[in-house]
Motif scaffolding. Sequence first.
Motif, mmCIF file in Angstrom:
data_model
loop_
_atom_site.group_PDB
_atom_site.id
_atom_site.type_symbol
_atom_site.label_atom_id
_atom_site.label_comp_id
_atom_site.label_asym_id
_atom_site.label_seq_id
_atom_site.Cartn_x
_atom_site.Cartn_y
_atom_site.Cartn_z
ATOM 1 N N VAL A 89 39.390 1.539 -134.934
ATOM 2 C CA VAL A 89 39.034 0.372 -134.127
ATOM 3 C C VAL A 89 38.970 0.779 -132.658
ATOM 4 O O VAL A 89 39.933 1.323 -132.105
ATOM 5 C CB VAL A 89 40.048 -0.772 -134.304
ATOM 6 N N ARG A 90 37.824 0.550 -132.066
ATOM 7 C CA ARG A 90 37.675 0.716 -130.608
ATOM 8 C C ARG A 90 37.801 -0.675 -130.022
ATOM 9 O O ARG A 90 36.864 -1.495 -130.089
ATOM 10 C CB ARG A 90 36.302 1.332 -130.300
ATOM 11 N N LEU A 91 38.962 -0.978 -129.465
ATOM 12 C CA LEU A 91 39.300 -2.330 -129.040
ATOM 13 C C LEU A 91 38.997 -2.505 -127.558
ATOM 14 O O LEU A 91 39.571 -1.814 -126.714
ATOM 15 C CB LEU A 91 40.774 -2.601 -129.323
ATOM 16 N N LYS A 92 38.090 -3.441 -127.268
ATOM 17 C CA LYS A 92 37.639 -3.665 -125.902
ATOM 18 C C LYS A 92 37.927 -5.096 -125.461
ATOM 19 O O LYS A 92 37.769 -6.035 -126.235
ATOM 20 C CB LYS A 92 36.123 -3.409 -125.801
ATOM 21 N N GLY A 93 38.330 -5.262 -124.206
ATOM 22 C CA GLY A 93 38.512 -6.600 -123.672
ATOM 23 C C GLY A 93 37.201 -7.365 -123.655
ATOM 24 O O GLY A 93 36.143 -6.793 -123.410
ATOM 25 N N GLY A 94 37.272 -8.657 -123.952
ATOM 26 C CA GLY A 94 36.054 -9.478 -123.953
ATOM 27 C C GLY A 94 35.151 -9.145 -125.115
ATOM 28 O O GLY A 94 35.590 -9.085 -126.271
ATOM 29 N N ASP A 95 33.858 -8.907 -124.835
ATOM 30 C CA ASP A 95 32.871 -8.568 -125.844
ATOM 31 C C ASP A 95 32.368 -7.150 -125.585
ATOM 32 O O ASP A 95 32.067 -6.800 -124.443
ATOM 33 C CB ASP A 95 31.699 -9.555 -125.786
ATOM 34 N N PRO A 96 32.240 -6.325 -126.632
ATOM 35 C CA PRO A 96 31.830 -4.929 -126.423
ATOM 36 C C PRO A 96 30.469 -4.763 -125.779
ATOM 37 O O PRO A 96 30.225 -3.760 -125.096
ATOM 38 C CB PRO A 96 31.826 -4.349 -127.851
ATOM 39 N N PHE A 97 29.573 -5.716 -125.995
ATOM 40 C CA PHE A 97 28.205 -5.585 -125.502
ATOM 41 C C PHE A 97 27.953 -6.341 -124.202
ATOM 42 O O PHE A 97 26.813 -6.410 -123.739
ATOM 43 C CB PHE A 97 27.211 -6.059 -126.566
ATOM 44 N N VAL A 98 28.971 -6.931 -123.602
ATOM 45 C CA VAL A 98 28.818 -7.629 -122.322
ATOM 46 C C VAL A 98 29.621 -6.872 -121.271
ATOM 47 O O VAL A 98 30.831 -7.043 -121.147
ATOM 48 C CB VAL A 98 29.277 -9.100 -122.400
ATOM 49 N N PHE A 99 28.955 -5.979 -120.552
ATOM 50 C CA PHE A 99 29.566 -5.128 -119.535
ATOM 51 C C PHE A 99 30.771 -4.364 -120.082
ATOM 52 O O PHE A 99 31.746 -4.127 -119.364
ATOM 53 C CB PHE A 99 29.970 -5.952 -118.294
ATOM 54 N N VAL A 148 26.274 -11.336 -114.266
ATOM 55 C CA VAL A 148 25.905 -10.103 -113.576
ATOM 56 C C VAL A 148 27.172 -9.317 -113.245
ATOM 57 O O VAL A 148 28.249 -9.899 -113.085
ATOM 58 C CB VAL A 148 25.100 -10.436 -112.290
ATOM 59 N N THR A 149 27.048 -8.005 -113.154
ATOM 60 C CA THR A 149 28.182 -7.184 -112.748
ATOM 61 C C THR A 149 28.165 -6.957 -111.245
ATOM 62 O O THR A 149 27.100 -6.757 -110.646
ATOM 63 C CB THR A 149 28.188 -5.823 -113.468
ATOM 64 N N GLY A 150 29.327 -6.991 -110.640
ATOM 65 C CA GLY A 150 29.436 -6.729 -109.213
ATOM 66 C C GLY A 150 29.821 -5.300 -108.909
ATOM 67 O O GLY A 150 29.970 -4.910 -107.756
ATOM 68 N N HIS A 151 29.998 -4.505 -109.967
ATOM 69 C CA HIS A 151 30.402 -3.096 -109.796
ATOM 70 C C HIS A 151 29.509 -2.256 -110.685
ATOM 71 O O HIS A 151 29.698 -2.200 -111.888
ATOM 72 C CB HIS A 151 31.869 -2.909 -110.190
ATOM 73 N N GLU A 152 28.514 -1.613 -110.082
ATOM 74 C CA GLU A 152 27.503 -0.894 -110.849
ATOM 75 C C GLU A 152 27.821 0.592 -110.941
ATOM 76 O O GLU A 152 28.434 1.164 -110.043
ATOM 77 C CB GLU A 152 26.131 -1.079 -110.197
ATOM 78 N N ILE A 166 19.182 -13.134 -107.730
ATOM 79 C CA ILE A 166 20.288 -13.749 -108.481
ATOM 80 C C ILE A 166 20.698 -15.059 -107.812
ATOM 81 O O ILE A 166 20.907 -16.085 -108.471
ATOM 82 C CB ILE A 166 21.491 -12.790 -108.546
ATOM 83 N N ALA A 167 20.820 -15.041 -106.496
ATOM 84 C CA ALA A 167 21.272 -16.224 -105.758
ATOM 85 C C ALA A 167 20.324 -17.395 -105.936
ATOM 86 O O ALA A 167 20.750 -18.553 -106.000
ATOM 87 C CB ALA A 167 21.417 -15.886 -104.275
ATOM 88 N N GLN A 168 19.032 -17.113 -106.040
ATOM 89 C CA GLN A 168 18.035 -18.166 -106.147
ATOM 90 C C GLN A 168 17.658 -18.485 -107.593
ATOM 91 O O GLN A 168 16.991 -19.484 -107.848
ATOM 92 C CB GLN A 168 16.773 -17.741 -105.389
ATOM 93 N N GLY A 169 18.091 -17.653 -108.521
ATOM 94 C CA GLY A 169 17.579 -17.734 -109.880
ATOM 95 C C GLY A 169 18.225 -18.764 -110.778
ATOM 96 O O GLY A 169 17.618 -19.202 -111.758
ATOM 97 N N SER A 170 19.473 -19.144 -110.503
ATOM 98 C CA SER A 170 20.137 -20.134 -111.357
ATOM 99 C C SER A 170 21.166 -20.899 -110.548
ATOM 100 O O SER A 170 21.577 -20.477 -109.465
ATOM 101 C CB SER A 170 20.800 -19.460 -112.565
ATOM 102 N N GLU A 171 21.607 -22.019 -111.100
ATOM 103 C CA GLU A 171 22.541 -22.881 -110.375
ATOM 104 C C GLU A 171 23.976 -22.382 -110.457
ATOM 105 O O GLU A 171 24.786 -22.669 -109.573
ATOM 106 C CB GLU A 171 22.450 -24.303 -110.927
ATOM 107 N N THR A 172 24.308 -21.643 -111.511
ATOM 108 C CA THR A 172 25.646 -21.070 -111.669
ATOM 109 C C THR A 172 25.520 -19.564 -111.826
ATOM 110 O O THR A 172 24.673 -19.081 -112.578
ATOM 111 C CB THR A 172 26.366 -21.653 -112.892
ATOM 112 N N THR A 173 26.368 -18.831 -111.114
ATOM 113 C CA THR A 173 26.401 -17.378 -111.242
ATOM 114 C C THR A 173 27.818 -16.943 -111.611
ATOM 115 O O THR A 173 28.786 -17.384 -110.986
ATOM 116 C CB THR A 173 25.995 -16.685 -109.931
ATOM 117 N N VAL A 174 27.917 -16.091 -112.624
ATOM 118 C CA VAL A 174 29.201 -15.531 -113.039
ATOM 119 C C VAL A 174 29.152 -14.030 -112.800
ATOM 120 O O VAL A 174 28.269 -13.343 -113.314
ATOM 121 C CB VAL A 174 29.491 -15.827 -114.518
#
Length: 251
Positions: A89-99, A148-152, A166-174
């Motif tokens: 098992v490769r156990l990852k925080g959150g979802d493996p395919f989301v950052f 979006v990721t803030g650390h690339e 990103i700032a103009q593209g949607s009403e909520t940004t995570v």
Amino acid sequence: MIAAKGVGKVYLVGAGPGDPGLLTVKAKVLLECADVVVYDALVSPEIINLISPHAEQINAGKRRGRHSLPQEETTQLLIEQAQTHAVIVRLKGGDPFVFGRGGEEMEDLIAAGVPVEVVPGITSGIAAPAYAGIPLTHRNYSSSVTFVTGHEAAGKYRPQVNWSAIAQGSETTVIYMGVHNLGYIIEQFIAAGRSPETPIALIRWGTRPDQEQLIGTLETIVEQVEATGFEAPAIVTIGEVVNLHSVLAIK
């Protein structure tokens, strides 16, 4: 990479954001029957405690400035474990395919001939705001959300996130991993036309008993971070939905 000759199978398992109650049934079963569990730094202690006492536990966690194992070594470790164990098992925080670099690890495992399966988990970008009483969409405030990721990564496929779009593209940004670059990101949002009064929330250790929130505006939040000593890891949520925190957060 050396091709694996064993019959072991690697499961890329999402551990969710921290609350063990949010772990999927399939993930729990795998933790109970695994021969080896290779886990990340952001996996909560409560979920680590669900691992079978008979399983070998290997900490491959990565935190900013403190890497337990380089990414290439982590993947090679999984390949080697598959040669001698049946369930890895490769156990990852959150979802493996989301950052979570799950796609990279899966590519390398397939290239090495190792059977692999992904087990999705609840990503912190959804769960942390929810536990803070912040719905990412709401008919009165937001019909769109961007993750979006803030650390690339250095040397990635393109030089940087287009923060203006990103700032103009949607009403909520995570924003994942956005605390260290928060000042720059906010400058870009304001330069793109977002009001300095736009609400923003920083949520640390989302869904855990010690979850912390810092609520402010684009204009005030950097000063608040400096004044309080608020630190990463944290999810950043920007948009009018943040105002619902005062109404919907469980007191």
